[in-house]
Scaffold this motif. Sequence first.
Motif, PDB file in Angstrom:
ATOM      1  N   UNK A  75       0.798  -1.228   0.000  1.00 51.10           N
ATOM      2  CA  UNK A  75       0.000   0.000   0.000  1.00 51.10           C
ATOM      3  C   UNK A  75       0.830   1.277   0.000  1.00 51.10           C
ATOM      4  N   UNK A  76       1.977   1.263   0.668  1.00 59.76           N
ATOM      5  CA  UNK A  76       2.744   2.501   0.868  1.00 59.76           C
ATOM      6  C   UNK A  76       3.952   2.573  -0.062  1.00 59.76           C
ATOM      7  N   UNK A  77       4.136   3.746  -0.685  1.00 61.97           N
ATOM      8  CA  UNK A  77       5.271   4.010  -1.565  1.00 61.97           C
ATOM      9  C   UNK A  77       5.897   5.353  -1.193  1.00 61.97           C
ATOM     10  N   UNK A  78       7.204   5.441  -1.386  1.00 64.98           N
ATOM     11  CA  UNK A  78       7.923   6.673  -1.090  1.00 64.98           C
ATOM     12  C   UNK A  78       8.948   6.933  -2.188  1.00 64.98           C
ATOM     13  N   UNK A  79       8.949   8.154  -2.716  1.00 63.37           N
ATOM     14  CA  UNK A  79      10.004   8.594  -3.624  1.00 63.37           C
ATOM     15  C   UNK A  79      10.640   9.841  -3.047  1.00 63.37           C
ATOM     16  N   UNK A  80      11.924  10.011  -3.274  1.00 61.22           N
ATOM     17  CA  UNK A  80      12.641  11.194  -2.790  1.00 61.22           C
ATOM     18  C   UNK A  80      13.793  11.485  -3.728  1.00 61.22           C
ATOM     19  N   UNK A  81      13.985  12.754  -4.032  1.00 59.04           N
ATOM     20  CA  UNK A  81      15.064  13.190  -4.927  1.00 59.04           C
ATOM     21  C   UNK A  81      15.664  14.482  -4.395  1.00 59.04           C
ATOM     22  N   UNK A  82      16.985  14.568  -4.454  1.00 62.23           N
ATOM     23  CA  UNK A  82      17.668  15.813  -4.127  1.00 62.23           C
ATOM     24  C   UNK A  82      18.740  16.039  -5.183  1.00 62.23           C
ATOM     25  N   UNK A  83      18.872  17.281  -5.612  1.00 57.64           N
ATOM     26  CA  UNK A  83      19.872  17.549  -6.634  1.00 57.64           C
ATOM     27  C   UNK A  83      20.026  19.026  -6.897  1.00 57.64           C
ATOM     28  N   UNK A  84      21.075  19.361  -7.610  1.00 60.13           N
ATOM     29  CA  UNK A  84      21.300  20.745  -8.016  1.00 60.13           C
ATOM     30  C   UNK A  84      20.672  20.969  -9.385  1.00 60.13           C
ATOM     31  N   UNK A  85      20.379  22.228  -9.690  1.00 58.05           N
ATOM     32  CA  UNK A  85      19.859  22.556 -11.004  1.00 58.05           C
ATOM     33  C   UNK A  85      20.341  23.952 -11.399  1.00 58.05           C
ATOM     34  N   UNK A  86      20.063  24.333 -12.637  1.00 56.20           N
ATOM     35  CA  UNK A  86      20.632  25.571 -13.147  1.00 56.20           C
ATOM     36  C   UNK A  86      19.775  26.087 -14.296  1.00 56.20           C
ATOM     37  N   UNK A  87      20.020  27.356 -14.664  1.00 65.36           N
ATOM     38  CA  UNK A  87      19.414  27.953 -15.858  1.00 65.36           C
ATOM     39  C   UNK A  87      20.313  29.082 -16.336  1.00 65.36           C
ATOM     40  N   UNK A  88      20.638  29.052 -17.626  1.00 62.17           N
ATOM     41  CA  UNK A  88      21.455  30.122 -18.190  1.00 62.17           C
ATOM     42  C   UNK A  88      20.587  31.351 -18.455  1.00 62.17           C
ATOM     43  N   UNK A  89      21.131  32.564 -18.250  1.00 64.61           N
ATOM     44  CA  UNK A  89      20.356  33.785 -18.521  1.00 64.61           C
ATOM     45  C   UNK A  89      19.950  33.862 -19.994  1.00 64.61           C
ATOM     46  N   UNK A  99      24.789  39.307 -15.350  1.00 60.76           N
ATOM     47  CA  UNK A  99      24.061  38.233 -14.676  1.00 60.76           C
ATOM     48  C   UNK A  99      24.796  36.895 -14.811  1.00 60.76           C
ATOM     49  N   UNK A 100      24.764  36.112 -13.741  1.00 60.16           N
ATOM     50  CA  UNK A 100      25.322  34.764 -13.737  1.00 60.16           C
ATOM     51  C   UNK A 100      24.199  33.749 -13.938  1.00 60.16           C
ATOM     52  N   UNK A 101      24.533  32.507 -14.286  1.00 62.46           N
ATOM     53  CA  UNK A 101      23.499  31.484 -14.394  1.00 62.46           C
ATOM     54  C   UNK A 101      22.784  31.280 -13.064  1.00 62.46           C
ATOM     55  N   UNK A 102      21.498  31.063 -13.143  1.00 66.15           N
ATOM     56  CA  UNK A 102      20.748  30.689 -11.942  1.00 66.15           C
ATOM     57  C   UNK A 102      21.215  29.316 -11.476  1.00 66.15           C
ATOM     58  N   UNK A 103      21.386  29.157 -10.177  1.00 60.84           N
ATOM     59  CA  UNK A 103      21.765  27.865  -9.616  1.00 60.84           C
ATOM     60  C   UNK A 103      20.936  27.614  -8.363  1.00 60.84           C
ATOM     61  N   UNK A 104      20.671  26.362  -8.111  1.00 62.03           N
ATOM     62  CA  UNK A 104      19.882  26.042  -6.937  1.00 62.03           C
ATOM     63  C   UNK A 104      19.973  24.581  -6.566  1.00 62.03           C
TER      64      UNK A 104
END
Length: 795
Positions: free
Chosen positions: A542-556, A580-585
């Motif tokens: 019955x029970x399911x779990x998903x989890x994700x962690x990571x970095x991401x970016x976007x060029x201006x 402006x620098x690329x967005x990062x998170x």
Amino acid sequence: MQQKSFLVLCLLLAGITGFSQNKISGIITHVKRQPLNGAHIHIADKSTATNPAGRFEIKNIPSGKTRLIVSYIGYRTIDTLLTITDDISVSFTMKPDISALKEVVISKAAQPQSTKNSEKVNQNYIQESYAGSFAKSLEKLPGVNAMEIGAGTSKPIIRGLGFNRIAVTENGIKQEGQQWGADHGLEIDAFNAENVEIVKGVGAIEYGSDAMGGVISINNEAVPSPNSFSGQALAIAKSVNNTIGTSVGIQYRKDHFFYKLKGTVLDFGDYKVPTDEILYLNTHIPVYNQTLKNTAGRETDFFGQVGYIDKKFKSTLSISNVYFKSGFFPGAHGIPSIAAVQDDGDDRNIGLPYQRVNHFKIINNNQWSFQNSQLNASVSFQNNHRQEWSKFHTHYSNQQPPEVNPDLELDFNLSTLDAQLKYKYNWSVAHQTTVGIQNQYQSNTIDGYSFLLPKFTRNAIGAYAIHDYTVSQKLKLNAGIRFDRAQIAIDKFFDQTLYDYLTGNGQSPAVANFYAERSRDIDKNFSSFNASVGMGYKMNDSWNLTATIGSNFRFPTAIELSANGIHHGAFRHEMGDATLDPEKGISFDTKLSYTKNNFKAAFSPYAYYFSNYIFLKPSGQFSILPHGGQIYQYSQSEALLSGFEVSLEKRFLDRITAEVVLEYLYNRQVTSDSSKDYPLPFTPPANGYWEIGYNFKSSKIFTNAVVSVNGRTALEQDRIAQNELITPGYSIFGGAVKSDIKLGSFLANVQLSVNNAFNTKYFNHNSYYRALEIPEMGRNIQLLIRIPFGKASHE
């Protein structure tokens, strides 16, 4: 009132749900427990083949008993019955001897879970939820909102992130247009989308820049069954703007070769709103007959695909063209004019000002299957040509109209070449590695008597690797890395007319030069390295779990780096910043889901942190350009975004189905001065959607008949960005009745629905027209008729 409505909606969470289609997936092996590649799976009128890992998946299987057949040359056929009550996973071993036909009852077998937090819908869902545009038709899904731009155009928002922070792909190729503009929609034919997956959370590893907020993946490559011909004719009518339209598609396959053809034509008039006036630039503009003049439009779309398939190779060539033309409400364009909104007696004409957009796309996808691996190669070309036409007007006394196309205000012509190579290798049943490389080249040219976006070229290349590890039947792990590099070259644009105007009005040459240099020569290189890890864990049946962690970016983008002028579509003077620098998170996403019998529930909390989020910031400096107002400067700041989504679905007594979806989002800038930690723009308020349906008993003529009621409630959005208005809360209601109708050999599906049944005046905080006090559309009654023909089946 809105808070009480929202509270009532929350109380419904205890036992309300909706019905969804079932999915069968699994793995086929032979007696040595090695996967079988190319085994044929047949369920009812659907079929598919296993991949090199021996896995398969077939969607849209109705509940009840169904027959499953597995065949492979040299092995005995497996022929069994399944009783389907939910998504299931099965595994079979091909043996020399055949087992007796028997019934297998499976509710929810233990299976490794995907690490992605995603929602999947099919073509039927899109058509039945159609709300005038592709993005608007997805709004019932958790975390998905739409920024509306009139009656037939919108752009998607996932968890408050949109524009160039959402990647939309079709058959693996990213849709490229003028995504940066609040008044620019998504040129996608909603009726052509066969299967859609919305991936929320970390999406940058496989898709690169623009996938910070998520990915909307459209797949139109389902292969018809051998020796089959089928199709569908669809007709639609809407009352709110007198829409009439049709969409027709056919598909044919002989043996290895197949083709598909689809076409859509929509024609609509000026749309109705429950108000008699709006406020534009401090001027009260009347809305005659509660109808927005000159908001009529038309859309003509075409899609064609030819393909070849055998056991080891598949190739498709897809060509599409989306054409859209619609008017701009003249009471909200340029200098306020009450005379311009006088009723002209024709609610279907398209006069000045108007927009015209054409998106042409050609995609070639190729797939080779080997013993333990798979190679995919794709190449595509797309051209997005957007024009805005407005009667020539000038803010400068010395500007003369162009000799050619004097009323062409803005012209953007963006061409994109894209090439991708992806290789997937199955080390064993447990381990799978995917590596890929992507290259994209863009060229944008401009024209028109106004200036907003400069001419530019952009070249980007990215490489990534992803490894999937199935630890056990209950646990799956995933890890990925990616490196990207992009170069953008922006052409200088000097406005001599503006320079002469400013110096002639007493401005110094230095000031005049600053404003007249609308764009500088810019040649910049950006790079980014990113990584992510994910987990899918099935605790029990019955029970399911998903989890994700990571970095991401976007060029201006080019507009963020180099804009310098009045953006009439956004009602302000915008100025870019070449530094402006690329967005990062960093993104964290998780989803806990529960499924048992006829009940489903999911809870999905998430958090995003951006080290340098790009946004438009009021500068406090007023532009000297005529009617320029305050200058909004593209700036960067740390930012935090978090929230959660809740969805519940339940079926009662096999007749009543119900569903509730709730979402809450909190975000803000993070600065050294907490008093300036403003919320981010276009943040959806806390909101919820509910629907209750009753399934009637089938008769000889009417089958799958359902009557339903629904409602949407949003709280007041008072957490606003610096240039936004507080949006009051609201509650609206609707309903629908739909049924399959069979008369002899004739079969049709008919759906009659109503939205905003009480003609409530309310505002969508994410609407392009929100700043002008233009409310959402009034009561809309929609009729949708679908007539299938032939025998439809896909592999």
